[in-house]
Design a protein around this motif. Structure first.
Motif, PDB file in Angstrom:
ATOM      1  N   LYS A  41      -3.002  -4.984 -61.426  1.00  0.00           N
ATOM      2  CA  LYS A  41      -2.178  -3.974 -60.746  1.00  0.00           C
ATOM      3  C   LYS A  41      -3.090  -2.980 -60.040  1.00  0.00           C
ATOM      4  CE  LYS A  41       1.278  -3.981 -64.447  1.00  0.00           C
ATOM      5  NZ  LYS A  41       2.061  -3.199 -65.405  1.00  0.00           N
ATOM      6  N   ASP A  42      -2.663  -2.530 -58.862  1.00  0.00           N
ATOM      7  CA  ASP A  42      -3.329  -1.421 -58.179  1.00  0.00           C
ATOM      8  C   ASP A  42      -2.299  -0.328 -57.969  1.00  0.00           C
ATOM      9  OD1 ASP A  42      -6.093  -2.468 -57.424  1.00  0.00           O
ATOM     10  OD2 ASP A  42      -4.823  -4.072 -56.661  1.00  0.00           O
ATOM     11  N   ARG A  94      -2.767   4.065 -50.094  1.00  0.00           N
ATOM     12  CA  ARG A  94      -2.741   2.719 -50.654  1.00  0.00           C
ATOM     13  C   ARG A  94      -1.375   2.503 -51.302  1.00  0.00           C
ATOM     14  NH1 ARG A  94      -6.938   0.616 -55.247  1.00  0.00           N
ATOM     15  NH2 ARG A  94      -5.544   1.664 -56.698  1.00  0.00           N
ATOM     16  N   PRO A  95      -0.744   1.356 -51.001  1.00  0.00           N
ATOM     17  CA  PRO A  95       0.555   1.083 -51.641  1.00  0.00           C
ATOM     18  C   PRO A  95       0.360   0.601 -53.074  1.00  0.00           C
ATOM     19  CG  PRO A  95      -0.056  -0.761 -50.259  1.00  0.00           C
ATOM     20  CD  PRO A  95      -1.143   0.274 -50.085  1.00  0.00           C
ATOM     21  N   LEU A 153       0.476  -2.195 -55.670  1.00  0.00           N
ATOM     22  CA  LEU A 153       0.433  -3.660 -55.596  1.00  0.00           C
ATOM     23  C   LEU A 153       0.305  -4.243 -56.999  1.00  0.00           C
ATOM     24  CD1 LEU A 153      -1.721  -4.118 -52.402  1.00  0.00           C
ATOM     25  CD2 LEU A 153       0.301  -5.485 -52.886  1.00  0.00           C
ATOM     26  N   ARG A 154       1.101  -5.269 -57.272  1.00  0.00           N
ATOM     27  CA  ARG A 154       1.052  -5.951 -58.565  1.00  0.00           C
ATOM     28  C   ARG A 154       1.045  -7.451 -58.314  1.00  0.00           C
ATOM     29  NH1 ARG A 154       4.454  -1.984 -62.220  1.00  0.00           N
ATOM     30  NH2 ARG A 154       4.075  -0.110 -61.010  1.00  0.00           N
ATOM     31  N   LEU A 155       0.190  -8.149 -59.023  1.00  0.00           N
ATOM     32  CA  LEU A 155       0.022  -9.590 -58.767  1.00  0.00           C
ATOM     33  C   LEU A 155       0.786 -10.407 -59.808  1.00  0.00           C
ATOM     34  CD1 LEU A 155      -1.329 -11.498 -56.792  1.00  0.00           C
ATOM     35  CD2 LEU A 155      -3.347 -11.506 -58.235  1.00  0.00           C
ATOM     36  N   ALA A 183       2.104 -11.319 -54.530  1.00  0.00           N
ATOM     37  CA  ALA A 183       1.848  -9.881 -54.650  1.00  0.00           C
ATOM     38  C   ALA A 183       3.136  -9.127 -54.336  1.00  0.00           C
ATOM     39  CB  ALA A 183       0.737  -9.463 -53.692  1.00  0.00           C
ATOM     40  N   TYR A 184       3.464  -8.175 -55.188  1.00  0.00           N
ATOM     41  CA  TYR A 184       4.645  -7.328 -54.987  1.00  0.00           C
ATOM     42  C   TYR A 184       4.158  -5.964 -54.532  1.00  0.00           C
ATOM     43  CZ  TYR A 184       7.229 -10.958 -57.475  1.00  0.00           C
ATOM     44  OH  TYR A 184       7.785 -12.161 -57.850  1.00  0.00           O
ATOM     45  N   GLN A 185       4.480  -5.598 -53.292  1.00  0.00           N
ATOM     46  CA  GLN A 185       3.993  -4.343 -52.713  1.00  0.00           C
ATOM     47  C   GLN A 185       5.124  -3.328 -52.658  1.00  0.00           C
ATOM     48  OE1 GLN A 185       1.703  -4.675 -49.055  1.00  0.00           O
ATOM     49  NE2 GLN A 185       2.431  -2.691 -48.324  1.00  0.00           N
ATOM     50  N   ASN A 186       4.933  -2.209 -53.360  1.00  0.00           N
ATOM     51  CA  ASN A 186       5.909  -1.108 -53.304  1.00  0.00           C
ATOM     52  C   ASN A 186       7.283  -1.567 -53.783  1.00  0.00           C
ATOM     53  OD1 ASN A 186       6.427   1.596 -52.633  1.00  0.00           O
ATOM     54  ND2 ASN A 186       7.278   1.036 -50.639  1.00  0.00           N
ATOM     55  N   TRP A 187       7.310  -2.614 -54.599  1.00  0.00           N
ATOM     56  CA  TRP A 187       8.574  -3.268 -54.971  1.00  0.00           C
ATOM     57  C   TRP A 187       9.316  -2.408 -55.992  1.00  0.00           C
ATOM     58  CZ3 TRP A 187      10.212  -6.819 -51.869  1.00  0.00           C
ATOM     59  CH2 TRP A 187      11.233  -7.718 -52.240  1.00  0.00           C
ATOM     60  N   PRO A 188      10.654  -2.276 -55.888  1.00  0.00           N
ATOM     61  CA  PRO A 188      11.391  -1.410 -56.826  1.00  0.00           C
ATOM     62  C   PRO A 188      11.185  -1.861 -58.280  1.00  0.00           C
ATOM     63  CG  PRO A 188      12.813  -2.106 -55.012  1.00  0.00           C
ATOM     64  CD  PRO A 188      11.536  -2.885 -54.889  1.00  0.00           C
ATOM     65  N   HIS A 191      12.956  -1.868 -60.953  1.00  0.00           N
ATOM     66  CA  HIS A 191      13.972  -2.663 -61.649  1.00  0.00           C
ATOM     67  C   HIS A 191      14.126  -4.068 -61.063  1.00  0.00           C
ATOM     68  CE1 HIS A 191      16.076  -0.540 -58.397  1.00  0.00           C
ATOM     69  NE2 HIS A 191      16.857  -1.582 -58.340  1.00  0.00           N
ATOM     70  N   GLN A 192      13.468  -4.354 -59.941  1.00  0.00           N
ATOM     71  CA  GLN A 192      13.530  -5.699 -59.365  1.00  0.00           C
ATOM     72  C   GLN A 192      12.264  -6.502 -59.658  1.00  0.00           C
ATOM     73  OE1 GLN A 192      16.108  -6.991 -57.727  1.00  0.00           O
ATOM     74  NE2 GLN A 192      17.373  -5.170 -57.469  1.00  0.00           N
ATOM     75  N   GLY A 244       3.922 -15.190 -49.867  1.00  0.00           N
ATOM     76  CA  GLY A 244       2.840 -14.833 -50.774  1.00  0.00           C
ATOM     77  C   GLY A 244       2.812 -13.356 -51.127  1.00  0.00           C
ATOM     78  N   ARG A 245       3.470 -12.521 -50.307  1.00  0.00           N
ATOM     79  CA  ARG A 245       3.514 -11.077 -50.606  1.00  0.00           C
ATOM     80  C   ARG A 245       4.895 -10.551 -50.254  1.00  0.00           C
ATOM     81  NH1 ARG A 245       0.970  -6.305 -47.435  1.00  0.00           N
ATOM     82  NH2 ARG A 245       0.316  -7.946 -45.986  1.00  0.00           N
ATOM     83  N   LEU A 246       5.508  -9.861 -51.182  1.00  0.00           N
ATOM     84  CA  LEU A 246       6.829  -9.260 -50.978  1.00  0.00           C
ATOM     85  C   LEU A 246       6.653  -7.756 -50.849  1.00  0.00           C
ATOM     86  CD1 LEU A 246       9.061 -11.144 -53.580  1.00  0.00           C
ATOM     87  CD2 LEU A 246       8.389 -11.804 -51.261  1.00  0.00           C
ATOM     88  N   ALA A 263       8.393  -3.950 -50.034  1.00  0.00           N
ATOM     89  CA  ALA A 263       9.605  -3.138 -49.938  1.00  0.00           C
ATOM     90  C   ALA A 263       9.337  -1.927 -49.057  1.00  0.00           C
ATOM     91  CB  ALA A 263      10.067  -2.687 -51.326  1.00  0.00           C
ATOM     92  N   GLU A 304      -4.199  -4.575 -47.721  1.00  0.00           N
ATOM     93  CA  GLU A 304      -5.090  -3.840 -48.619  1.00  0.00           C
ATOM     94  C   GLU A 304      -6.049  -4.809 -49.316  1.00  0.00           C
ATOM     95  OE1 GLU A 304      -4.820  -0.486 -48.888  1.00  0.00           O
ATOM     96  OE2 GLU A 304      -6.520  -0.419 -50.270  1.00  0.00           O
ATOM     97  N   ALA A 317      -5.062  -6.677 -56.861  1.00  0.00           N
ATOM     98  CA  ALA A 317      -3.764  -7.342 -56.998  1.00  0.00           C
ATOM     99  C   ALA A 317      -3.238  -7.903 -55.678  1.00  0.00           C
ATOM    100  CB  ALA A 317      -2.751  -6.367 -57.603  1.00  0.00           C
ATOM    101  N   ASN A 367      -2.514 -10.494 -52.604  1.00  0.00           N
ATOM    102  CA  ASN A 367      -2.419 -11.921 -52.332  1.00  0.00           C
ATOM    103  C   ASN A 367      -2.180 -12.121 -50.847  1.00  0.00           C
ATOM    104  OD1 ASN A 367      -2.269 -14.725 -53.179  1.00  0.00           O
ATOM    105  ND2 ASN A 367      -0.125 -14.618 -52.542  1.00  0.00           N
TER     106      ASN A 367
END
Lengths: 510, 510
Positions: free
Chosen positions: A126-127, A138-139, A141-143, A496-501, A503-504, B449-451, B453, B461, B465, B467
């Protein structure tokens, strides 16, 4: 237990058994009832379509659900009891004790993946967001990882339980969140059907979609091709011969959408004997070699088929003890008539190479020509000098069965560098040996997937730090392992989930 | 700084420049001195042979040595000063500020890998020996990694620094312990030479073998093929077009020894606008789209080229603002005449598809036919209804440049499922939007590969984390990333050490 001889597709048995496709008892050298079906292209399509549907629900299940499924499969296999062992023994000629041990390993493997699902071994990366960073924020980010989709699994002949229908490939794919379509090995279709039934019942008991698992029976290359080429298949797990594996790997790479092909293709698993240890205990080393190469009549992918022997003290005693020991070994029955025939062909080819001489052969009723059991394989010990080995790649090709080639004067960098990719390399040495051979030892990591000190390669531990794979041609995917916790990674892809809510996010990333 | 026009092989400049191979200034639409050499098959062989020799020493260096090399390269690039920016500006028509930012990213990336070498992000997996376990003892097992060997890197045209000679592929390969042979992109050979010189000096200053890095200049497919086919090459890092990437990937898979091909091939990077957010701020969403798609004239692999727009409140205001904004954009000069020409061809093809209508075009001296700058690209906004989009894969193909296609009524599961693999997908929504669209959001992880929001995809970046990859055809190796800490994993292979003597273990495993 009555066998249907059918395929298991989308939660039911289907397909018409063909009178000419029966299992074979290699010990009796006779067919075994019942007849089995040969899967058609249409049945492949049905199995994959059901797997694609099941994937949408299964990929959303929590790790705990998958862990319980794997445990339920293990319980189901155990509750098959004697019927499973008896049928497997008939179909493979492997001893009951070995098959019972293999069943234990198979169920232990399923449960190990359940453990790794509940307590992942690696931290999630995680970043954290840095909103005030200059010149740009920087947003967050979680892998994470998502499963690839339906996996085609090709069962192996030599592990009718641990690398077949509910073996390592199936266990790791289901753990990853992927449905599985197994092409059963035609050498043990009854064993395959029994295990498939156990998986089907476990899926139903867990309330999971029936398309999550399928077993397709068959013998034809057309079936293998149809499965690898089907657009719905996302990856392939394969254990088997180099010829078939390499051919299917090229098919996987030349599809309109190429997919990963995780093929474990075998090796000669060299044994390096270092001078100190060789001088200290030549007989013990020879005995360990003999015991390991005779396990399962040498039909293990980690069977030690090559010895690099220095011309130093103990070498002659090592060879004498190995020769004597081998002469008393009998011609055990192989897994299939085809494998027994291939063994004879392979040893003849080896024997005909320049400089190769026969040092010893095991028991067999014939001399020269085999006249013992029609499916038996007479153990063999060959010798060659390094000068004849260096430029002859035939000597490094796997002979599938109880055969070993000793390379004399064989301990040098050039010979190690000439080795094709191996699953394992063992080094037998004392402390001084290891200290003196730093250059040789450093090179070994570039030739094999597992480096072993003072132990034999047979017996692959299923654990977190295991690697069962190796440089090509030992594996078609040398950056992966087919055994151990990391085997699951083969069927996952990073996201990679960037700025993702919050609960999602997937549970592991919250 | 004087340019030699030559290759950098084994620590020296060599090769004969050819009078017909010059860099091109796309703004002046004129050639740039000097002439450059075209690498022959023999020069490929020399570079790879030197890399193979260097590999034996380099793979044994401690992580600290590699970290220092990466830092020395970063310092060397910085010390090129204005000369580098000036030449890159001439060769690419990218603005100075953008190139200065990219230089910062390139050097930051090199230093980030140095940090990750010194403090690895993931724990090493170990299984302690269990000598008393029944029925068999467990050996000590530790899972290490070794580098693959010499890596071929294909520089990208659109990132002359961050994804070229000392870009992400080179940095991660050197960090992993692999020598690198770069095929410089012919659109910026002078920039490539300047950076290669900095790398060469850094290698010398660190006392590392000169064959560790090579730059081969050239324009021909024959050079690319010779590099991918060379038996000494162990892996390929590639950023570029889908056509070239897929063709080279198949070459890599059909070698006698197949090797991994890590190709990042681009995408349309869909933007999903959810109804709540769209109603709240249609103009802000349109402005963000415009700003992102115009960055570098849309010549980013993460450029947002597709918008999935619901027919709900705000949709017309969004389109109106985007249209107005786009009309005021000028026809920026593209990276090369070939890319400008391809852009025109691609927008013509898009415009000719059933149901596709032009909503707006940017400034350009001509009308209909381009008569502005010969290498300019006039921005374009197209619209299509979902019913015309669902079955037409042409609409999902990347148009490399400042073009966007809006799919009206475009927010449904079937359309998301029809998307080919993407590098990124952005979702713009408020809290209620995200809660209402759970099914749609769940599907997205299987398409990209990257989601992201509520942010635009441009600006990748470089962090732990990250991708940067995605399902095929966004990447030829969807299980890997070309940006971020995990990029190093592409060039490593696992090795299990069983019962291995403590003093012979790699440092990380002790």
């Amino acid at each position: 237990m009555t066998l249907t001889g059918q395929h298991w597709i989308a939660g039911r048995w289907c397909g018409a058994p063909q009178t000419d496709f029966l299992a074979w008892d290699p010990r009796a050298d006779a067919p075994l009832a019942p007849a089995f079906a040969e899967a058609s292209e249409q049945e492949v399509a049905q199995a994959v379509a059901a797997a694609e549907t099941a994937f949408v629900a299964y990929r959303q299940t929590p790790a705990e659900t998958r862990a319980r499924l794997l445990e339920a499969i293990a319980e189901g296999i155990e509750s098959l009891g004697e019927a499973l062992i008896t049928r497997a023994e008939q179909e493979t000629a492997l001893p009951r004790a070995r098959l019972e041990g293999e069943r234990g390993r198979t169920c232990g493997q399923l449960r190990a993946f359940a453990t790794w699902l509940r307590a992942p071994l690696q931290a999630v990366l995680k970043d954290a967001a840095l909103p005030d960073r200059q010149p740009l924020p920087r947003p967050d980010l979680r892998l994470g990882q998502v499963p690839l989709g339906p996996v085609a699994v090709f069962g192996a002949s030599n592990f009718p339980l641990a690398f077949s229908v509910a073996g390592g490939d199936t266990a790791s794919a289901l753990a990853a969140g992927c449905p599985v379509v197994v092409k059963g090995h035609p050498a043990h279709p009854g064993t395959a059907e029994l295990v498939a039934g156990a998986i089907g019942r476990a899926i139903e008991a867990c309330g999971l979609p029936p398309g999550l698992f399928a077993l397709l029976q068959g013998r034809t290359p057309a079936l293998s091709l149809a499965l690898v080429r089907h657009p719905g298949i996302a990856a392939v797990g394969f254990t088997g011969s180099a010829a078939v594996g390499q051919s299917l790997a090229r098919e996987a790479a030349s599809r309109p959408r190429p997919i990963p092909f995780f093929g474990e293709l075998g090796a000669v698993n060299p044994q390096l004997l270092l001078p100190g240890r060789l001088a200290e205990q030549p007989e013990a080393l020879a005995q360990a070699q003999l015991d390991s190469m005779m396990m399962g009549q040498g039909q293990f992918c980690t069977s030690p088929g090559l010895v690099l022997l220095p011309q130093t003290e103990g070498a002659e005693r090592y060879l004498a003890h190995l020769s004597e020991g081998l002469k008393s070994q009998s011609d055990g029955v192989m897994l299939t008539p085809g494998i027994a025939k291939a063994y004879r062909r392979q040893v003849e080819r080896l024997a005909s190479q320049t400089g190769v001489t026969l040092l010893a052969r095991g028991q067999g009723q014939g001399q020269g020509q085999e006249q013992g059991h029609p499916n038996g394989a007479v153990p063999r010990l060959y010798r060659v000098h390094r000068d004849d080995a260096l430029d002859n790649p035939v000597l490094f090709e796997e002979v599938f069965g109880p055969c070993v080639l000793v390379i004399q004067d064989g301990l040098d960098d050039a010979l190690v560098d000439a080795l094709p990719g191996q699953l394992t390399v063992s080094v037998h040495g004392n402390e001084a040996d290891f200290a003196h051979q730093a250059s040789l030892l450093e090179r070994l990591a570039y030739r094999a997937g597992r480096l072993i000190a003072n132990q034999m390669p047979t017996g692959v531990e299923v654990c977190a730090a295991q690697n069962h794979g190796g440089p090509w041609p030992a594996s078609t995917a040398p950056q992966t392992t087919s055994v151990g916790a990391q085997a699951m990674q083969r069927f996952l892809r990073p996201v990679a989930y960037q700025n993702w809510p919050q609960h999602q996010l997937p549970a592991a990333l919250k």
